[in-house]
Motif scaffolding. Structure first.
Motif, mmCIF file in Angstrom:
data_model
loop_
_atom_site.group_PDB
_atom_site.id
_atom_site.type_symbol
_atom_site.label_atom_id
_atom_site.label_comp_id
_atom_site.label_asym_id
_atom_site.label_seq_id
_atom_site.Cartn_x
_atom_site.Cartn_y
_atom_site.Cartn_z
ATOM 1 N N ILE A 1 10.749 -0.096 -0.583
ATOM 2 C CA ILE A 1 10.564 1.170 -1.313
ATOM 3 C C ILE A 1 9.097 1.572 -1.313
ATOM 4 O O ILE A 1 8.752 2.713 -0.998
ATOM 5 C CB ILE A 1 11.077 1.046 -2.767
ATOM 6 N N LYS A 2 8.225 0.614 -1.631
ATOM 7 C CA LYS A 2 6.789 0.928 -1.695
ATOM 8 C C LYS A 2 6.255 1.351 -0.335
ATOM 9 O O LYS A 2 5.444 2.266 -0.237
ATOM 10 C CB LYS A 2 6.003 -0.267 -2.238
ATOM 11 N N ALA A 3 6.719 0.687 0.722
ATOM 12 C CA ALA A 3 6.261 1.040 2.073
ATOM 13 C C ALA A 3 6.702 2.463 2.406
ATOM 14 O O ALA A 3 5.943 3.247 2.976
ATOM 15 C CB ALA A 3 6.836 0.057 3.086
ATOM 16 N N ALA A 4 7.931 2.793 2.023
ATOM 17 C CA ALA A 4 8.468 4.121 2.336
ATOM 18 C C ALA A 4 7.789 5.211 1.511
ATOM 19 O O ALA A 4 7.515 6.299 2.005
ATOM 20 C CB ALA A 4 9.972 4.142 2.092
ATOM 21 N N LYS A 5 7.507 4.920 0.237
ATOM 22 C CA LYS A 5 6.985 5.953 -0.664
ATOM 23 C C LYS A 5 5.463 6.006 -0.709
ATOM 24 O O LYS A 5 4.876 7.070 -0.725
ATOM 25 C CB LYS A 5 7.505 5.741 -2.092
ATOM 26 N N GLU A 6 4.835 4.852 -0.770
ATOM 27 C CA GLU A 6 3.390 4.854 -0.985
ATOM 28 C C GLU A 6 2.627 5.077 0.311
ATOM 29 O O GLU A 6 1.436 5.314 0.291
ATOM 30 C CB GLU A 6 2.962 3.560 -1.684
ATOM 31 N N GLY A 7 3.346 5.011 1.434
ATOM 32 C CA GLY A 7 2.720 5.345 2.697
ATOM 33 C C GLY A 7 2.257 6.793 2.688
ATOM 34 O O GLY A 7 1.256 7.149 3.285
ATOM 35 N N GLN A 8 3.013 7.635 1.963
ATOM 36 C CA GLN A 8 2.714 9.067 1.949
ATOM 37 C C GLN A 8 1.584 9.408 0.983
ATOM 38 O O GLN A 8 0.870 10.364 1.172
ATOM 39 C CB GLN A 8 3.951 9.864 1.524
ATOM 40 N N SER A 9 1.474 8.649 -0.101
ATOM 41 C CA SER A 9 0.451 9.001 -1.094
ATOM 42 C C SER A 9 -0.121 7.735 -1.719
ATOM 43 O O SER A 9 0.411 6.651 -1.551
ATOM 44 C CB SER A 9 1.072 9.870 -2.191
ATOM 45 N N GLN A 10 -1.185 7.914 -2.463
ATOM 46 C CA GLN A 10 -1.817 6.761 -3.103
ATOM 47 C C GLN A 10 -1.210 6.481 -4.478
ATOM 48 O O GLN A 10 -1.591 5.529 -5.136
ATOM 49 C CB GLN A 10 -3.336 7.009 -3.240
ATOM 50 N N GLU A 11 -0.285 7.335 -4.914
ATOM 51 C CA GLU A 11 0.288 7.154 -6.248
ATOM 52 C C GLU A 11 1.265 5.982 -6.272
ATOM 53 O O GLU A 11 2.013 5.768 -5.327
ATOM 54 C CB GLU A 11 1.009 8.436 -6.686
ATOM 55 N N LYS A 12 1.254 5.270 -7.388
ATOM 56 C CA LYS A 12 2.188 4.154 -7.529
ATOM 57 C C LYS A 12 3.604 4.702 -7.760
ATOM 58 O O LYS A 12 3.792 5.687 -8.444
ATOM 59 C CB LYS A 12 1.782 3.292 -8.723
ATOM 60 N N VAL A 13 4.584 4.018 -7.190
ATOM 61 C CA VAL A 13 5.976 4.424 -7.373
ATOM 62 C C VAL A 13 6.489 3.823 -8.678
ATOM 63 O O VAL A 13 6.376 2.617 -8.888
ATOM 64 C CB VAL A 13 6.860 3.901 -6.216
ATOM 65 N N PRO A 14 7.062 4.656 -9.569
ATOM 66 C CA PRO A 14 7.627 4.092 -10.805
ATOM 67 C C PRO A 14 8.905 3.302 -10.499
ATOM 68 O O PRO A 14 9.884 3.858 -10.012
ATOM 69 C CB PRO A 14 7.951 5.337 -11.641
ATOM 70 N N ILE A 15 8.851 1.997 -10.745
ATOM 71 C CA ILE A 15 10.008 1.130 -10.501
ATOM 72 C C ILE A 15 10.247 0.277 -11.741
ATOM 73 O O ILE A 15 9.316 -0.264 -12.319
ATOM 74 C CB ILE A 15 9.768 0.182 -9.296
ATOM 75 N N VAL A 16 11.518 0.192 -12.141
ATOM 76 C CA VAL A 16 11.883 -0.672 -13.259
ATOM 77 C C VAL A 16 12.929 -1.669 -12.774
ATOM 78 O O VAL A 16 13.895 -1.305 -12.106
ATOM 79 C CB VAL A 16 12.442 0.160 -14.439
ATOM 80 N N ILE A 17 12.702 -2.940 -13.083
ATOM 81 C CA ILE A 17 13.660 -4.000 -12.745
ATOM 82 C C ILE A 17 14.517 -4.266 -13.980
ATOM 83 O O ILE A 17 13.984 -4.416 -15.079
ATOM 84 C CB ILE A 17 12.921 -5.289 -12.328
ATOM 85 N N VAL A 18 15.832 -4.325 -13.783
ATOM 86 C CA VAL A 18 16.735 -4.522 -14.918
ATOM 87 C C VAL A 18 17.625 -5.734 -14.680
ATOM 88 O O VAL A 18 18.384 -5.790 -13.708
ATOM 89 C CB VAL A 18 17.623 -3.275 -15.145
ATOM 90 N N GLY A 19 17.511 -6.712 -15.586
ATOM 91 C CA GLY A 19 18.413 -7.865 -15.559
ATOM 92 C C GLY A 19 19.653 -7.493 -16.344
ATOM 93 O O GLY A 19 19.590 -7.181 -17.529
ATOM 94 N N ASN A 20 20.803 -7.513 -15.687
ATOM 95 C CA ASN A 20 22.057 -7.081 -16.308
ATOM 96 C C ASN A 20 22.866 -8.302 -16.777
ATOM 97 O O ASN A 20 22.630 -9.409 -16.326
ATOM 98 C CB ASN A 20 22.858 -6.269 -15.277
#
Length: 193
Positions: free
Chosen positions: A93-112
């Motif tokens: 995800i980070k490679a796909a999204k942050e390649g375009q911009s310097q902004e951090k991608v908001p990601i939340v990990i959820v243990g279900n």
């Protein structure tokens, strides 16, 4: 009924939920309104069960990732494998999204499945440490408190989204999903001929 005050910023954000195994194999698409810190955010949520993710080749997953502004990655605390694939997914995800911009991608990990603690194989501590090392939010939820858990997760997600990201998203939500899905399914049909 209370009208939003002039200070309320109305915004939209596209959320991709990955890894939650819903009943059945279908994708869920829905919207959810939430007011956080004077921002009224309309979340467009695209929920992709893990069984479907595994059945697909990479390009449709990539399309979904490009569509999304932020991500919720779900694993089961009773399933080590669902936890172990997270670092790879997040890097993708980070490679796909942050390649375009310097902004951090908001990601939340959820243990279900927090309520199934007697079957737990992934500790809260491991989840927290992984989230910390990958600069993600972290929550544990249970099916029994699904609504409250979801609220917590989306609040956490909202806090990680910069205003600049949100304000730009006018009107690409549901229409964008439909367009992307049509492209994915149209290609699938031609592939299978």
């Amino acid at each position: 009924m209370e009208m939003p005050g002039p200070t309320t910023l109305k915004m939209e954000a596209n959320v991709l939920v990955m890894g939650a195994d819903n009943v059945g194999k279908s994708e869920f698409i829905y919207s959810h309104n939430l007011t956080v810190d004077g921002r009224e955010i309309l979340f467009h949520i695209w929920d992709v069960p893990s069984s479907q993710e595994q059945a697909e080749e990479g390009s449709s997953e990539e399309k979904r990732i490009q569509w999304a502004d932020c991500f919720v990655l779900v694993y089961s605390i009773c399933d080590r494998a669902s936890f172990n694939i997270l670092p790879l997914k997040i890097q993708f995800i980070k490679a796909a999204k942050e390649g375009q911009s310097q902004e951090k991608v908001p990601i939340v990990i959820v243990g279900n499945k927090r309520d199934l603690h007697h079957q737990r194989v992934v500790s809260s501590e491991e989840g927290r440490l992984l989230a910390l090392s990958l600069d993600c939010g972290f929550y544990e939820v249970s099916a029994a408190e699904a609504y409250h858990g979801a609220l917590m997760v989306f609040h956490g997600l909202a806090e990680r989204i910069p205003d600049t990201k949100l304000a730009l998203k006018k009107g690409t939500g549901i229409r964008g999903i439909v367009k992307t899905m049509s492209a994915v399914f149209a290609r699938k049909r031609t592939d299978s001929l």
